[in-house]
Enzyme design. Structure first.
Site, PDB file in Angstrom:
ATOM      1  N   ASP A 152       8.163  25.228  17.366  1.00 51.38           N
ATOM      2  CA  ASP A 152       9.612  25.382  17.554  1.00 51.38           C
ATOM      3  C   ASP A 152      10.271  25.938  16.294  1.00 51.38           C
ATOM      4  O   ASP A 152       9.791  25.710  15.177  1.00 51.38           O
ATOM      5  CB  ASP A 152      10.205  24.011  17.919  1.00 51.38           C
ATOM      6  CG  ASP A 152      11.543  24.139  18.630  1.00 51.38           C
ATOM      7  OD1 ASP A 152      11.926  25.269  18.994  1.00 51.38           O
ATOM      8  OD2 ASP A 152      12.195  23.101  18.828  1.00 51.38           O
ATOM      9  N   LEU A 205     -13.974  26.256  18.357  1.00 51.14           N
ATOM     10  CA  LEU A 205     -12.632  25.718  18.623  1.00 51.14           C
ATOM     11  C   LEU A 205     -12.273  26.020  20.069  1.00 51.14           C
ATOM     12  O   LEU A 205     -12.542  27.112  20.560  1.00 51.14           O
ATOM     13  CB  LEU A 205     -11.600  26.394  17.695  1.00 51.14           C
ATOM     14  CG  LEU A 205     -10.133  26.006  17.901  1.00 51.14           C
ATOM     15  CD1 LEU A 205      -9.876  24.579  17.393  1.00 51.14           C
ATOM     16  CD2 LEU A 205      -9.196  26.973  17.172  1.00 51.14           C
ATOM     17  N   HIS A 252      10.016  35.350  16.905  1.00 48.05           N
ATOM     18  CA  HIS A 252       8.842  35.121  17.763  1.00 48.05           C
ATOM     19  C   HIS A 252       7.646  35.932  17.253  1.00 48.05           C
ATOM     20  O   HIS A 252       6.511  35.470  17.306  1.00 48.05           O
ATOM     21  CB  HIS A 252       9.161  35.484  19.215  1.00 48.05           C
ATOM     22  CG  HIS A 252      10.231  34.606  19.826  1.00 48.05           C
ATOM     23  ND1 HIS A 252      10.196  33.240  19.737  1.00 48.05           N
ATOM     24  CD2 HIS A 252      11.365  34.905  20.518  1.00 48.05           C
ATOM     25  CE1 HIS A 252      11.269  32.730  20.347  1.00 48.05           C
ATOM     26  NE2 HIS A 252      11.989  33.725  20.833  1.00 48.05           N
TER      27      HIS A 252
HETATM   28  C1  IPE Z   1      10.043  28.270  19.897  1.00 47.92           C
HETATM   29  O1  IPE Z   1      11.097  28.713  19.140  1.00 47.92           O
HETATM   30  C2  IPE Z   1       9.428  29.357  20.754  1.00 47.92           C
HETATM   31  C3  IPE Z   1       9.766  29.252  22.176  1.00 47.92           C
HETATM   32  C4  IPE Z   1      10.394  28.261  22.744  1.00 47.92           C
HETATM   33  C5  IPE Z   1       9.340  30.338  23.025  1.00 47.92           C
HETATM   34  P1  IPE Z   1      12.560  28.747  19.721  1.00 47.92           P
HETATM   35  O2  IPE Z   1      12.794  30.075  20.372  1.00 47.92           O
HETATM   36  O3  IPE Z   1      12.820  27.582  20.607  1.00 47.92           O
HETATM   37  O4  IPE Z   1      13.422  28.655  18.406  1.00 47.92           O
HETATM   38  P2  IPE Z   1      14.774  27.852  18.214  1.00 47.92           P
HETATM   39  O5  IPE Z   1      14.531  26.442  18.632  1.00 47.92           O
HETATM   40  O6  IPE Z   1      15.810  28.526  19.087  1.00 47.92           O
HETATM   41  O7  IPE Z   1      15.059  27.999  16.760  1.00 47.92           O
HETATM   42  C1  IPE Z   2       9.812  23.771  23.570  1.00 49.73           C
HETATM   43  O1  IPE Z   2      10.781  24.316  22.734  1.00 49.73           O
HETATM   44  C2  IPE Z   2       8.957  24.853  24.146  1.00 49.73           C
HETATM   45  C3  IPE Z   2       8.187  25.630  23.192  1.00 49.73           C
HETATM   46  C4  IPE Z   2       8.068  25.425  21.911  1.00 49.73           C
HETATM   47  C5  IPE Z   2       7.441  26.700  23.773  1.00 49.73           C
HETATM   48  P1  IPE Z   2      12.279  24.540  23.212  1.00 49.73           P
HETATM   49  O2  IPE Z   2      12.984  25.090  22.054  1.00 49.73           O
HETATM   50  O3  IPE Z   2      12.306  25.326  24.467  1.00 49.73           O
HETATM   51  O4  IPE Z   2      12.734  23.037  23.550  1.00 49.73           O
HETATM   52  P2  IPE Z   2      14.191  22.397  23.651  1.00 49.73           P
HETATM   53  O5  IPE Z   2      14.957  23.190  24.669  1.00 49.73           O
HETATM   54  O6  IPE Z   2      14.816  22.503  22.307  1.00 49.73           O
HETATM   55  O7  IPE Z   2      13.945  20.977  24.059  1.00 49.73           O
HETATM   56 MG    MG Z   3      13.549  25.708  20.258  1.00 50.83          MG
END
Ligand code: IPE
Ligand code: IPE
Ligand code: MG
Length: 247
Positions: A23, A134, A40
């Site tokens: 995240d 792995l 990403h």
């Molecule tokens: C995690 O990073 C990747 C995905 C959920 C695809 P986020 O895109 O959720 O990044 P934040 O939480 O908005 O910073």
């Molecule tokens: C969870 O992250 C999914 C991934 C990391 C792929 P999100 O960023 O989507 O989760 P929430 O919405 O903050 O809970």
């Molecule tokens: Mg996120």
């Protein structure tokens, strides 16, 4: 009936099962004045680093949360960008994964993935099938609750269903080790529908590090914290952890 009364205790031979909720890509990029998609992209680099570092740190199975079933709610451009990254990752990485003994499997729904990705996943899984260093599991269009629901539908009518047999249905894998440790980056402290069945006794590690900055040292820190803990699985005695360098 013992297996229905006790949580599966960890086997000591194959290395730990670590799950990571990757995240913070979006916030990492926004803070740097870049597009979320750039975050990403940087996240894919972090995946490469962690996959490379994991086996030497005693990790035998690594489950990475890449795209949740709820992530379809994001703006179309971001979803399209994420799917394009997945396509590129599959195409560019398979050869080196196979060479390094990494077996790749993708968990989650495939029927909603855009053109060609489901086939690319099938090819990548076939090409890396014999990897033993792995087991890399990437969760895409994944929802733990849906995985449990689907397993329940498959289990209907099976007589004498055991907890282990149901686990196989949930994970899609015979005898997959329960998750030992779930790491979540970016400071959020929730599971967001990740590995709810297999992670019943997982230790949790939350770090402020944004996923694009996560590296081998961060993984080592998380594992050191894990190895300093006592796991009891409901009993009173500590259950030994997998050895430090077990793969
Ligand atoms: C995690 O990073 C990747 C995905 C959920 C695809 P986020 O895109 O959720 O990044 P934040 O939480 O908005 O910073
Ligand atoms: C969870 O992250 C999914 C991934 C990391 C792929 P999100 O960023 O989507 O989760 P929430 O919405 O903050 O809970
Ligand atoms: Mg996120």
């Amino acid at each position: 009936m013992q297996s229905s009364l006790q949580p599966k205790s960890p086997a000591l031979v194959d290395g730990l099962h670590v799950g990571i909720i990757m995240d913070g890509n979006g916030r990492w990029a926004t803070r740097k004045g870049m597009s979320r998609l750039r975050g990403h992209e940087a996240g894919v680099e972090a995946i490469r680093r962690v996959v490379e570092a994991a086996p030497d740190q005693g990790v035998g199975t690594l489950t990475l949360y890449a795209f949740s079933s709820d992530n379809w709610r994001r703006p179309r451009a971001e979803v399209t960008g994420l799917m394009a990254l997945l396509r590129v990752y599959l195409a560019s990485e398979v050869e080196s994964l196979a060479r390094n003994g990494v077996r790749l499997t993708v968990i989650g729904r495939r029927d909603r993935l855009p053109g060609g990705i489901a086939d690319a996943i099938g090819r990548a899984e076939a090409a890396t099938r014999s990897g033993r260093t792995l087991h890399l599991r990437i969760a895409v269009d994944y929802s733990a609750r849906d995985a449990i629901l689907d397993a329940a539908a498959k289990a209907r009518g099976i007589e004498g269903l055991t907890r282990d047999a149901f686990s196989d249905l949930v994970t899609g894998e015979a005898g997959l080790r329960d998750v030992d440790l779930i790491i979540r980056t970016s400071g959020e402290q929730r599971l967001s529908d990740f590995l709810l069945w297999e992670g019943a006794y997982a230790e949790l590690h939350f770090t402020q590090r944004m996923w694009p900055d996560f590296d081998a040292d961060d993984l080592a820190q998380a594992l050191a914290s894990f190895r300093g803990r006592e796991r009891r699985f409901g009993g009173l005695d500590a259950v030994p952890l997998a050895p430090a360098q077990s793969v």
